[in-house]
Design a protein around this motif. Structure first.
Motif, PDB file in Angstrom:
ATOM      1  N   ALA A 144      -0.741  13.855  -5.169  1.00 47.09           N
ATOM      2  CA  ALA A 144      -1.955  14.621  -4.877  1.00 47.09           C
ATOM      3  C   ALA A 144      -2.136  14.798  -3.367  1.00 47.09           C
ATOM      4  N   ILE A 145      -1.862  13.750  -2.584  1.00 50.06           N
ATOM      5  CA  ILE A 145      -1.972  13.836  -1.118  1.00 50.06           C
ATOM      6  C   ILE A 145      -0.938  14.812  -0.578  1.00 50.06           C
ATOM      7  N   ILE A 146       0.297  14.737  -1.077  1.00 54.98           N
ATOM      8  CA  ILE A 146       1.352  15.652  -0.640  1.00 54.98           C
ATOM      9  C   ILE A 146       0.995  17.090  -1.003  1.00 54.98           C
ATOM     10  N   GLU A 147       0.433  17.296  -2.180  1.00 54.23           N
ATOM     11  CA  GLU A 147       0.017  18.640  -2.613  1.00 54.23           C
ATOM     12  C   GLU A 147      -1.048  19.209  -1.670  1.00 54.23           C
ATOM     13  N   ILE A 148      -2.019  18.389  -1.285  1.00 51.26           N
ATOM     14  CA  ILE A 148      -3.056  18.833  -0.343  1.00 51.26           C
ATOM     15  C   ILE A 148      -2.423  19.168   1.007  1.00 51.26           C
ATOM     16  N   ASP A 151       0.861  -1.170   0.000  1.00 53.19           N
ATOM     17  CA  ASP A 151       0.000   0.000   0.000  1.00 53.19           C
ATOM     18  C   ASP A 151       0.904   1.229   0.000  1.00 53.19           C
ATOM     19  N   SER A 152       1.060   1.855  -1.158  1.00 56.92           N
ATOM     20  CA  SER A 152       2.010   2.966  -1.269  1.00 56.92           C
ATOM     21  C   SER A 152       1.583   4.179  -0.452  1.00 56.92           C
ATOM     22  N   ILE A 153       0.286   4.376  -0.249  1.00 56.88           N
ATOM     23  CA  ILE A 153      -0.178   5.505   0.553  1.00 56.88           C
ATOM     24  C   ILE A 153       0.187   5.282   2.018  1.00 56.88           C
ATOM     25  N   ALA A 154      -0.091   4.093   2.536  1.00 52.04           N
ATOM     26  CA  ALA A 154       0.257   3.787   3.926  1.00 52.04           C
ATOM     27  C   ALA A 154       1.767   3.855   4.127  1.00 52.04           C
ATOM     28  N   GLU A 155       2.512   3.386   3.157  1.00 53.90           N
ATOM     29  CA  GLU A 155       3.972   3.428   3.232  1.00 53.90           C
ATOM     30  C   GLU A 155       4.459   4.880   3.276  1.00 53.90           C
ATOM     31  N   ARG A 202      13.175   4.676 -10.640  1.00 57.44           N
ATOM     32  CA  ARG A 202      11.849   4.985 -10.110  1.00 57.44           C
ATOM     33  C   ARG A 202      11.810   6.433  -9.665  1.00 57.44           C
ATOM     34  N   LYS A 203      10.707   7.100  -9.967  1.00 56.05           N
ATOM     35  CA  LYS A 203      10.564   8.487  -9.536  1.00 56.05           C
ATOM     36  C   LYS A 203      10.249   8.537  -8.047  1.00 56.05           C
ATOM     37  N   THR A 204      10.779   9.557  -7.407  1.00 58.90           N
ATOM     38  CA  THR A 204      10.543   9.747  -5.981  1.00 58.90           C
ATOM     39  C   THR A 204      10.142  11.200  -5.732  1.00 58.90           C
ATOM     40  N   ILE A 205       9.639  11.437  -4.533  1.00 57.05           N
ATOM     41  CA  ILE A 205       9.286  12.786  -4.107  1.00 57.05           C
ATOM     42  C   ILE A 205      10.012  13.047  -2.797  1.00 57.05           C
ATOM     43  N   LYS A 206      10.739  14.147  -2.741  1.00 55.08           N
ATOM     44  CA  LYS A 206      11.413  14.544  -1.506  1.00 55.08           C
ATOM     45  C   LYS A 206      10.477  15.503  -0.773  1.00 55.08           C
ATOM     46  N   VAL A 207      10.076  15.113   0.428  1.00 56.12           N
ATOM     47  CA  VAL A 207       9.094  15.860   1.208  1.00 56.12           C
ATOM     48  C   VAL A 207       9.811  16.554   2.361  1.00 56.12           C
ATOM     49  N   TYR A 208       9.460  17.832   2.573  1.00 56.22           N
ATOM     50  CA  TYR A 208      10.056  18.616   3.656  1.00 56.22           C
ATOM     51  C   TYR A 208       8.976  18.929   4.689  1.00 56.22           C
ATOM     52  N   PRO A 209       8.940  18.205   5.812  1.00 55.87           N
ATOM     53  CA  PRO A 209       7.932  18.472   6.847  1.00 55.87           C
ATOM     54  C   PRO A 209       8.097  19.871   7.433  1.00 55.87           C
ATOM     55  N   LYS A 210       7.013  20.410   7.935  1.00 58.35           N
ATOM     56  CA  LYS A 210       7.029  21.752   8.513  1.00 58.35           C
ATOM     57  C   LYS A 210       7.125  21.657  10.028  1.00 58.35           C
ATOM     58  N   TYR A 211       7.970  22.512  10.605  1.00 54.74           N
ATOM     59  CA  TYR A 211       8.166  22.555  12.049  1.00 54.74           C
ATOM     60  C   TYR A 211       7.909  23.966  12.552  1.00 54.74           C
ATOM     61  N   ASP A 212       7.421  24.082  13.794  1.00 54.70           N
ATOM     62  CA  ASP A 212       7.225  25.380  14.434  1.00 54.70           C
ATOM     63  C   ASP A 212       8.582  25.967  14.806  1.00 54.70           C
ATOM     64  N   THR A 213       8.566  27.192  15.326  1.00 55.69           N
ATOM     65  CA  THR A 213       9.816  27.846  15.716  1.00 55.69           C
ATOM     66  C   THR A 213      10.522  27.121  16.856  1.00 55.69           C
ATOM     67  N   ASP A 214       9.759  26.418  17.692  1.00 57.81           N
ATOM     68  CA  ASP A 214      10.382  25.671  18.796  1.00 57.81           C
ATOM     69  C   ASP A 214      10.800  24.254  18.398  1.00 57.81           C
ATOM     70  N   GLY A 215      10.637  23.899  17.138  1.00 56.66           N
ATOM     71  CA  GLY A 215      11.099  22.607  16.648  1.00 56.66           C
ATOM     72  C   GLY A 215      10.075  21.487  16.670  1.00 56.66           C
ATOM     73  N   THR A 216       8.839  21.760  17.120  1.00 59.02           N
ATOM     74  CA  THR A 216       7.812  20.716  17.104  1.00 59.02           C
ATOM     75  C   THR A 216       7.153  20.663  15.727  1.00 59.02           C
ATOM     76  N   ASN A 233       7.486  22.030   1.936  1.00 63.12           N
ATOM     77  CA  ASN A 233       7.603  21.965   0.483  1.00 63.12           C
ATOM     78  C   ASN A 233       7.802  20.512   0.072  1.00 63.12           C
ATOM     79  N   TYR A 234       7.852  20.270  -1.227  1.00 62.85           N
ATOM     80  CA  TYR A 234       8.194  18.956  -1.767  1.00 62.85           C
ATOM     81  C   TYR A 234       8.835  19.160  -3.133  1.00 62.85           C
TER      82      TYR A 234
END
Length: 133
Positions: free
Chosen positions: A35-39, A5-9, A58-72, A48-49
């Motif tokens: 599409a999920i990453i875009e949303i 399941d690529s979405i769960a992965e 194989r194509k991949t997507i590099k995803v950059y999670p967002k963090y608050d100023t305190d690092g959470t 960003n991604y």
């Protein structure tokens, strides 16, 4: 060969990256994953991604999670709702709320992937893919 399941992965990889405060994570590219990453980016859960070609072909997507100023992390939780063993559908008047509106659910409809709020506004239901809060 077993199908995964690529979405769960993808959700698990993002969840694990956030738990150890990684600044990026590489996930497998697919139209649904993109599409999920875009949303998630549009709703402010990701910084960003970037799509990229892997050395394996194989194509991949590099995803950059967002963090608050305190690092959470902005994302507190990710959960796959519908899966291969148990499909979860919502009628147009029963689209689920996540944490009373503080989170989002992503729904696949006849008009494409959208958030629960968009599905309610357009009065359409569909398969509930995941919950994000």
């Amino acid at each position: 060969m077993a199908r995964t399941d690529s979405i769960a992965e993808m959700l698990t990889m993002i969840r694990n990256a956030i738990m150890v405060n990684k600044d990026s994570v590489v996930v497998t590219a697919s139209k649904t994953n993109k599409a999920i990453i875009e949303i998630m980016k549009d709703r402010g859960y990701l910084e960003n991604y970037r799509e990229q070609d892997a050395q394996t072909g194989r194509k991949t997507i590099k995803v950059y999670p967002k963090y608050d100023t305190d690092g959470t992390a902005v994302i507190k939780g990710l959960r796959r709702a519908s899966r291969s063993g148990l499909r979860l559908y919502a009628k147009k008047d029963k689209v689920p709320y996540v944490l009373k509106g503080y989170g989002i659910s992503i729904i696949t409809t006849s008009k494409g992937l959208m958030t629960d709020r968009q599905a309610r506004e357009q009065k359409i239901g569909g398969e509930v893919i995941c919950y994000i809060w």
